[in-house]
Write an enzyme that holds these catalytic residues in place. Structure first.
Site, PDB file in Angstrom:
ATOM      1  N   LYS A  15       0.828  -1.216   0.000  1.00  0.00           N
ATOM      2  CA  LYS A  15       0.000   0.000   0.000  1.00  0.00           C
ATOM      3  C   LYS A  15       0.858   1.259   0.000  1.00  0.00           C
ATOM      4  O   LYS A  15       0.508   2.248  -0.641  1.00  0.00           O
ATOM      5  CB  LYS A  15      -0.998   0.012   1.160  1.00  0.00           C
ATOM      6  CG  LYS A  15      -0.364   0.074   2.539  1.00  0.00           C
ATOM      7  CD  LYS A  15      -1.433   0.066   3.604  1.00  0.00           C
ATOM      8  CE  LYS A  15      -0.851   0.222   5.005  1.00  0.00           C
ATOM      9  NZ  LYS A  15       0.377  -0.550   5.300  1.00  0.00           N
ATOM     10  N   ARG A  90      -6.064   3.178  11.174  1.00  0.00           N
ATOM     11  CA  ARG A  90      -5.758   1.794  11.527  1.00  0.00           C
ATOM     12  C   ARG A  90      -6.700   1.263  12.603  1.00  0.00           C
ATOM     13  O   ARG A  90      -6.599   0.103  12.980  1.00  0.00           O
ATOM     14  CB  ARG A  90      -4.333   1.704  12.050  1.00  0.00           C
ATOM     15  CG  ARG A  90      -3.303   1.265  11.017  1.00  0.00           C
ATOM     16  CD  ARG A  90      -1.983   1.249  11.741  1.00  0.00           C
ATOM     17  NE  ARG A  90      -0.955   0.452  11.176  1.00  0.00           N
ATOM     18  CZ  ARG A  90       0.009   0.909  10.386  1.00  0.00           C
ATOM     19  NH1 ARG A  90       0.005   2.145   9.970  1.00  0.00           N
ATOM     20  NH2 ARG A  90       0.976   0.098  10.005  1.00  0.00           N
ATOM     21  N   ARG A 156      13.981  -2.860   8.032  1.00  0.00           N
ATOM     22  CA  ARG A 156      13.240  -1.988   8.954  1.00  0.00           C
ATOM     23  C   ARG A 156      13.173  -2.669  10.302  1.00  0.00           C
ATOM     24  O   ARG A 156      12.957  -3.878  10.366  1.00  0.00           O
ATOM     25  CB  ARG A 156      11.825  -1.798   8.385  1.00  0.00           C
ATOM     26  CG  ARG A 156      11.382  -0.370   8.381  1.00  0.00           C
ATOM     27  CD  ARG A 156      10.076  -0.236   7.673  1.00  0.00           C
ATOM     28  NE  ARG A 156       8.958  -0.537   8.563  1.00  0.00           N
ATOM     29  CZ  ARG A 156       7.704  -0.230   8.269  1.00  0.00           C
ATOM     30  NH1 ARG A 156       7.419   0.340   7.120  1.00  0.00           N
ATOM     31  NH2 ARG A 156       6.738  -0.512   9.100  1.00  0.00           N
ATOM     32  N   ARG A 167       2.629  -7.647  14.150  1.00  0.00           N
ATOM     33  CA  ARG A 167       1.992  -6.618  13.318  1.00  0.00           C
ATOM     34  C   ARG A 167       0.818  -7.197  12.537  1.00  0.00           C
ATOM     35  O   ARG A 167      -0.209  -6.541  12.360  1.00  0.00           O
ATOM     36  CB  ARG A 167       3.022  -5.998  12.368  1.00  0.00           C
ATOM     37  CG  ARG A 167       3.973  -5.071  13.110  1.00  0.00           C
ATOM     38  CD  ARG A 167       5.158  -4.696  12.274  1.00  0.00           C
ATOM     39  NE  ARG A 167       4.798  -3.889  11.129  1.00  0.00           N
ATOM     40  CZ  ARG A 167       5.460  -3.902   9.972  1.00  0.00           C
ATOM     41  NH1 ARG A 167       6.488  -4.700   9.802  1.00  0.00           N
ATOM     42  NH2 ARG A 167       5.093  -3.114   9.004  1.00  0.00           N
TER      43      ARG A 167
HETATM   44  P1  AMP Z   1       3.823   1.704   8.953  1.00  0.00           P
HETATM   45  O1  AMP Z   1       5.056   2.316   8.377  1.00  0.00           O
HETATM   46  O2  AMP Z   1       2.554   2.307   8.402  1.00  0.00           O
HETATM   47  O3  AMP Z   1       3.816   0.200   8.895  1.00  0.00           O
HETATM   48  O4  AMP Z   1       3.815   2.094  10.511  1.00  0.00           O
HETATM   49  C1  AMP Z   1       4.857   1.680  11.379  1.00  0.00           C
HETATM   50  C2  AMP Z   1       4.370   1.708  12.810  1.00  0.00           C
HETATM   51  O5  AMP Z   1       3.985   3.051  13.173  1.00  0.00           O
HETATM   52  C3  AMP Z   1       3.138   0.859  13.099  1.00  0.00           C
HETATM   53  O6  AMP Z   1       3.457  -0.500  13.327  1.00  0.00           O
HETATM   54  C4  AMP Z   1       2.604   1.554  14.363  1.00  0.00           C
HETATM   55  O7  AMP Z   1       3.372   1.228  15.493  1.00  0.00           O
HETATM   56  C5  AMP Z   1       2.848   3.031  14.045  1.00  0.00           C
HETATM   57  N1  AMP Z   1       1.699   3.610  13.311  1.00  0.00           N
HETATM   58  C6  AMP Z   1       1.688   4.094  12.042  1.00  0.00           C
HETATM   59  N2  AMP Z   1       0.468   4.528  11.705  1.00  0.00           N
HETATM   60  C7  AMP Z   1      -0.327   4.325  12.788  1.00  0.00           C
HETATM   61  C8  AMP Z   1      -1.709   4.540  13.056  1.00  0.00           C
HETATM   62  N3  AMP Z   1      -2.528   5.064  12.135  1.00  0.00           N
HETATM   63  N4  AMP Z   1      -2.172   4.202  14.294  1.00  0.00           N
HETATM   64  C9  AMP Z   1      -1.371   3.692  15.238  1.00  0.00           C
HETATM   65  N5  AMP Z   1      -0.068   3.433  15.030  1.00  0.00           N
HETATM   66  C10 AMP Z   1       0.468   3.748  13.822  1.00  0.00           C
END
Ligand code: AMP
Length: 236
Positions: A15, A90, A156, A167
Site C-alpha cells: 500500500k 488503523r 526496517r 503486526r
Molecule cells: P507503517 O510504516 O505504516 O507500517 O507504521 C509503522 C508503525 O507506526 C506501526 O506499526 C505503528 O506502530 C505506528 N503507526 C503508524 N500509523 C499508525 C496509526 N494510524 N495508528 C497507530 N499506530 C500507527
C-alpha cells in the site's frame, strides 16, 4: 471536490508503494503516518520517541496522538486538492475521527482502496523488504542502494521475525474492522495486490477514478473488486 484517497492493506501488501506512486502521478501529498513517526523519531521529538517502543514491538501508537498528527497535517493547504493516506486509519476510532474532520471541513468523500494479498505472501515480502537507512524510502526490487538518495539499504526494525507476526495480529484485530466500517460505501474498492506490480498499479488507478466518479451518487453501493486471484479469495 478534492480526490481524497485512503490506501488500506496489511503490512507488506504494497500500500505504501502504491500510495507513493499514485500521489506522485496525480500531484497529491502522500501522508504516511509511519513515515511521519519515523521522521519525528530521527528529529528526536519526545512524543515520537515514546511511540518508538510501541512501534518496535509492532503495536499501535495511541489513537489520540495519531489523530492529532493527521488532523494537523490535513489542515495544511497542500491537501486542499486531495491527499493519499497510507497507514491511517488503523482503528475504527481513527476512521470515525477522520469522518468527523472531513465533514467539519466539507472536504468531500473518501475513496477507500483495500490492497489484498494472501498472508503467506505478506510474510515472505516482509522478510525480504529493505528500506533506505538515510531517507526511509522503500527499496525497489533488485536494487542494492536507494534509488532516491543512494543511501544504504537496511531491514526496517519492525520487519524482524516475531515483530512481523505481531503486526499481522494487530492488523487482524484492530484494522480489519476498519474495512467493515467502510465496505458499504459507494467509494470502497478492493484491489488484488498479489498481481504483477504494473497490474496492481493499473487496477489501483482505475478503481480510484471509478470510485471518485461514483462518490457523490447514492448512499450505499456494492463493493467492487479487481478481477485478480487474491481479491477473489479474499472473502476476508
Ligand atoms: P507503517 O510504516 O505504516 O507500517 O507504521 C509503522 C508503525 O507506526 C506501526 O506499526 C505503528 O506502530 C505506528 N503507526 C503508524 N500509523 C499508525 C496509526 N494510524 N495508528 C497507530 N499506530 C500507527
Amino acid at each position: 471536490m478534492g480526490l481524497n484517497v485512503i490506501m488500506m492493506g496489511a503490512p507488506g501488501a504494497g500500500k505504501g508503494t502504491q500510495a507513493g506512486r499514485f500521489a506522485r502521478e496525480r500531484g497529491l501529498p502522500k501522508i504516511s503516518t509511519g513515515d511521519m513517526l519515523r521522521e519525528a523519531i530521527k528529529e528526536g521529538n519526545p512524543v515520537a520517541l515514546e511511540a518508538k517502543a510501541l512501534m518496535d514491538r509492532g503495536e499501535l501508537v495511541d489513537d489520540g496522538t495519531i489523530i492529532a498528527i493527521v488532523r494537523d497535517r490535513l489542515t495544511k493547504p497542500d491537501t486542499r486538492p486531495g491527499f493519499v493516506l497510507d497507514g491511517f486509519p488503523r482503528t475504527v476510532d481513527q476512521a470515525v475521527a477522520l469522518d468527523a474532520f472531513m465533514q467539519e471541513r466539507a472536504r468531500g468523500p473518501l475513496v477507500v482502496i483495500d490492497v489484498v494479498v494472501p498472508e503467506q505472501e505478506l510474510v515472505r515480502r516482509l522478510g525480504s523488504r529493505r528500506i533506505c537507512g538515510t531517507c526511509g524510502a522503500n527499496a525497489e526490487p533488485g536494487k542494492t542502494v536507494c534509488s532516491t538518495c543512494n543511501g544504504e539499504l537496511v531491514v526496517r526494525s519492525d520487519d524482524d521475525g516475531q515483530v512481523v507476526v505481531e503486526r499481522l495480529k494487530v492488523y487482524e484485530r484492530a484494522t480489519r474492522p476498519v474495512l467493515e466500517y467502510y465496505r458499504a460505501r459507494p467509494t470502497f474498492r478492493v484491489v488484488d495486490g498479489a498481481q504483477a506490480p504494473e497490474r496492481v498499479a493499473n487496477d489501483v488507478d482505475s478503481m480510484i477514478d471509478d470510485a471518485a466518479a461514483s462518490g457523490g451518487r447514492g448512499k450505499l453501493g456494492g463493493e467492487r473488486r479487481s478481477s485478480g486471484r487474491a481479491a477473489d479469495q479474499a472473502g476476508a
